[in-house]
Design a protein around this motif. Structure first.
Motif, PDB file in Angstrom:
ATOM      1  N   TYR A 278       0.822  -1.203   0.000  1.00 44.32           N
ATOM      2  CA  TYR A 278       0.000   0.000   0.000  1.00 44.32           C
ATOM      3  C   TYR A 278       0.864   1.263   0.000  1.00 44.32           C
ATOM      4  O   TYR A 278       0.607   2.189  -0.759  1.00 44.32           O
ATOM      5  N   ARG A 279       1.865   1.291   0.866  1.00 43.75           N
ATOM      6  CA  ARG A 279       2.737   2.465   0.948  1.00 43.75           C
ATOM      7  C   ARG A 279       3.440   2.722  -0.379  1.00 43.75           C
ATOM      8  O   ARG A 279       3.483   3.845  -0.873  1.00 43.75           O
ATOM      9  N   GLU A 280       4.004   1.668  -0.945  1.00 45.35           N
ATOM     10  CA  GLU A 280       4.781   1.816  -2.176  1.00 45.35           C
ATOM     11  C   GLU A 280       3.891   2.248  -3.337  1.00 45.35           C
ATOM     12  O   GLU A 280       4.228   3.187  -4.067  1.00 45.35           O
ATOM     13  N   TYR A 281       2.774   1.593  -3.504  1.00 41.41           N
ATOM     14  CA  TYR A 281       1.910   1.908  -4.637  1.00 41.41           C
ATOM     15  C   TYR A 281       1.296   3.305  -4.475  1.00 41.41           C
ATOM     16  O   TYR A 281       1.226   4.074  -5.436  1.00 41.41           O
ATOM     17  N   ALA A 282       0.881   3.663  -3.261  1.00 44.45           N
ATOM     18  CA  ALA A 282       0.326   4.997  -3.021  1.00 44.45           C
ATOM     19  C   ALA A 282       1.369   6.070  -3.318  1.00 44.45           C
ATOM     20  O   ALA A 282       1.057   7.092  -3.938  1.00 44.45           O
ATOM     21  N   ARG A 283       2.593   5.854  -2.904  1.00 44.35           N
ATOM     22  CA  ARG A 283       3.666   6.816  -3.178  1.00 44.35           C
ATOM     23  C   ARG A 283       3.869   6.984  -4.678  1.00 44.35           C
ATOM     24  O   ARG A 283       4.003   8.099  -5.188  1.00 44.35           O
TER      25      ARG A 283
END
Length: 81
Positions: A55-60
């Motif tokens: 989630y963190r990586e894709y949102a970033r």
């Protein structure tokens, strides 16, 4: 694009490797392959369901690409999960 076959081979052996998953997502988003990136994200979530890294990586990456609404939706989903 030449990195993707290498990453895919790594993921056969190390399905949850966060570095390989991150490289895969960054490459796909950078290429503008939105559907493939979404599929890679879904696969990462499937193999690491309790990990917040997908989630963190894709949102970033979505934010960097200017896709703020998509990033916001993704972060809301992460909060529910």
């Amino acid at each position: 694009d030449s990195i993707l076959p290498v990453v895919e081979r790594v993921l056969v052996v190390r399905r949850t490797d966060p570095v390989a998953r991150s490289i895969q997502l960054r490459t796909l988003v950078g290429q503008g392959a939105a559907e493939a990136a979404q599929a890679a994200f879904a696969d990462w979530r499937r193999v690491a369901p309790s990990d917040g890294a997908p989630y963190r990586e894709y949102a970033r990456l979505l934010l960097t690409a200017g896709r703020t609404l998509a990033a916001d939706s993704l972060l809301q989903e992460a909060g529910r999960v």
